[in-house]
Design a protein around this motif. Structure first.
Motif: not given
Ligand SMILES: *Cc1c(COP(=O)(O)O)cnc(C)c1O
Length: 476
Positions: A144, A262, A264-265, A316, A399
């Motif tokens: 991604d 990670n 980040g979100n 991801s 996810h």
């Molecule tokens: C990157 C990603 C995540 C994880 O997000 P983080 O910011 O790394 O915690 C979850 N779902 C999808 C589909 C992603 O691309």
């Protein structure tokens, strides 16, 4: 607004200085010196704003070295219905009373990373033009991030992208998304190896300081503060939408559940909460790679070895350590840079873990900062996708399914729960076929992309080979 390092370095910097940088000089991550506060009156004023203007209001609290008119123009150019598919940009979908999905994956690559990366592309182009400079972005992706970066940077002046990925290991759809790009400034490098080899190569190239300087190598990884602050916006948008039209709207709190890798979100959710957005709980959802769930349950942060990192159907979120987690721990420990330096520097390198279970601060993660967590497995994902389809005629990706599964364990009466939808199901079709016995819908613009001509160079897992490739493609 000035930015400091989570490891206590003395320097303070402005937004545009850290925009093009990765880590702080001491290896820490950048955070603002303080979180600007947003009161109820301001929230009320923001209710009517289109997404792009809400983004401008929030970003302008953090950016004082781009003139307001320019920043507003950048936001309006970024968050358009043409790029994000709907006029709401991040539409809220009600599943049942008090339970919502916030759609963050209608951008060019169908994952939430577009929400921040598209802004980053426009900020980079603006800042590089202002400096008369160029940047060569070198990255490693298992899916991604790489495609989001390429779609954000394609055709941008002053920027080239060199994206490494493990040869043959991404899904056919993900490969087609990246390799079908024909833009001259985008370079796909398929490495004969696994994702870790790609990351090692990026590290090796970045550690060659002469090469890095000569070829102006930069990154766009998830520790970039500009990406994080762009993500803060959709927490505000989700809150405003979920509480709109309520009589008691101003006293109401909402909770968010975030499928996490990670960190980040969900770190952006933490920032929104620190700014005063009425968030009750931040629910962190992991898959079988439960480094973060383990921390929030036990107080022990134990990074995994590559061999102990599971390959799952929500790939991801397949991480062994969470690169943004240090930001939250910095706040949790009362912004004690020396302590963060010792935990994330010496302790993690020597022991591969640290333990806060006996520290009074650990309790604050839940009590003061609202964090709770949960874990979801392959069977949970499949069951959740099936159940959501049966009851709501909605197909969610793997996810988002991890998020919804964990969210259901933490619903509270009277507190709306918003689950962040992080990708569309078409990106992870195999799991949808397993759950529903049919292929997920494909947005029209992706019809037949697997058949398009591919632009990719296969190289051995060797930093020297990648350096040579970059050097050959930098004059053009
Ligand atoms: C990157 C990603 C995540 C994880 O997000 P983080 O910011 O790394 O915690 C979850 N779902 C999808 C589909 C992603 O691309």
């Amino acid at each position: 607004m000035l930015y400091l390092s989570t490891r206590g370095h003395r320097d303070r910097k402005h937004f545009c200085e850290i925009l093009l940088e990765g880590l702080a000089p001491d290896g820490g991550l950048y955070l603002p010196e303080r979180y600007p506060q947003v009161d109820q009156a301001t929230l009320a004023k923001w209710r009517e704003l289109p997404y792009a203007d809400l983004a401008f209001e929030i970003l302008s609290l953090y950016i004082d070295d781009i003139p307001a008119g320019d920043l507003r123009a950048i936001c309006r150019k970024t968050y358009t219905p043409e790029v994000f598919g709907t006029k709401e940009i991040a539409p809220l979908k009600r599943l049942e009373e008090g339970l919502y999905l916030e759609g963050l994956s209608n951008g060019p690559t169908l994952a939430f990373k577009d929400m921040a990366m598209q802004l980053l592309g426009n900020l980079f182009e603006y800042e590089l033009a202002r400096r008369g400079a160029e940047l060569n972005i070198l990255g490693a992706t298992s899916g991604d991030t790489g495609s989001a970066a390429e779609y954000a940077m394609r055709g941008k002046k002053g920027v080239r992208v060199f994206m490494t990925s493990p040869n043959g290991r991404m899904s056919p759809f993900q490969q087609a998304q990246m390799f079908s790009l024909q833009d001259a400034n985008i370079h796909n490098i398929a490495i004969e190896g696994v994702f870790d080899d790609c990351q090692d190569i990026v590290k090796a190239v970045s550690n060659d300081l002469d090469f890095k300087r000569q070829y102006r190598i930069g990154t766009v990884n998830s520790i970039n503060w500009a990406r994080l602050v762009a993500q803060v916006v959709y927490y505000f948008a989700g809150y405003l939408e979920a509480t709109s039209g309520r009589v008691q709207a101003t006293q109401e709190k909402v909770s968010f559940t975030v499928p996490s890798g990670n960190f980040g979100n969900i770190c952006a959710g933490h920032v929104a909460r620190m700014m005063g957005l009425p968030i009750d709980r931040l629910v962190l959802a992991t898959n079988e790679n439960d480094v973060l769930d383990e921390f929030f349950r036990t107080g022990v942060y134990r990074v995994r070895a590559a061999a102990d990192t599971h390959e799952t159907s929500s790939p991801s979120m397949d991480i062994s350590k969470a690169s943004n987690f240090e930001r939250f721990v910095f706040d949790l420990l009362g912004r004690d840079g020396a302590r963060v330096k010792s935990l994330f520097g010496e302790q993690l390198s020597n022991k591969g873990q640290f333990d806060l279970s006996a520290d009074p601060a650990f309790k604050q993660a839940a009590e003061r900062y609202g964090f709770i967590s949960g874990k979801s497995t392959h069977a949970d994902r499949i069951a959740t996708i099936r159940d959501t389809h049966e009851r709501f005629k909605t197909v969610i990706d793997t996810h988002t399914a991890d998020g919804l599964k964990v969210a259901r364990r933490h619903l509270q009466p009277g507190v709306p729960m918003i689950v962040l939808e992080t990708a569309l199901p078409i990106k992870f079709a195999a799991a949808i076929v397993e759950a529903l016995g049919r292929e997920p819908d494909r947005p029209a613009k992706f019809e037949g992309i697997e058949q398009l001509p591919k632009r990719v160079t296969v190289l051995p897992a060797d930093a020297q080979a990648v350096k040579g490739f970059i050097a050959r493609h930098c004059g053009s």
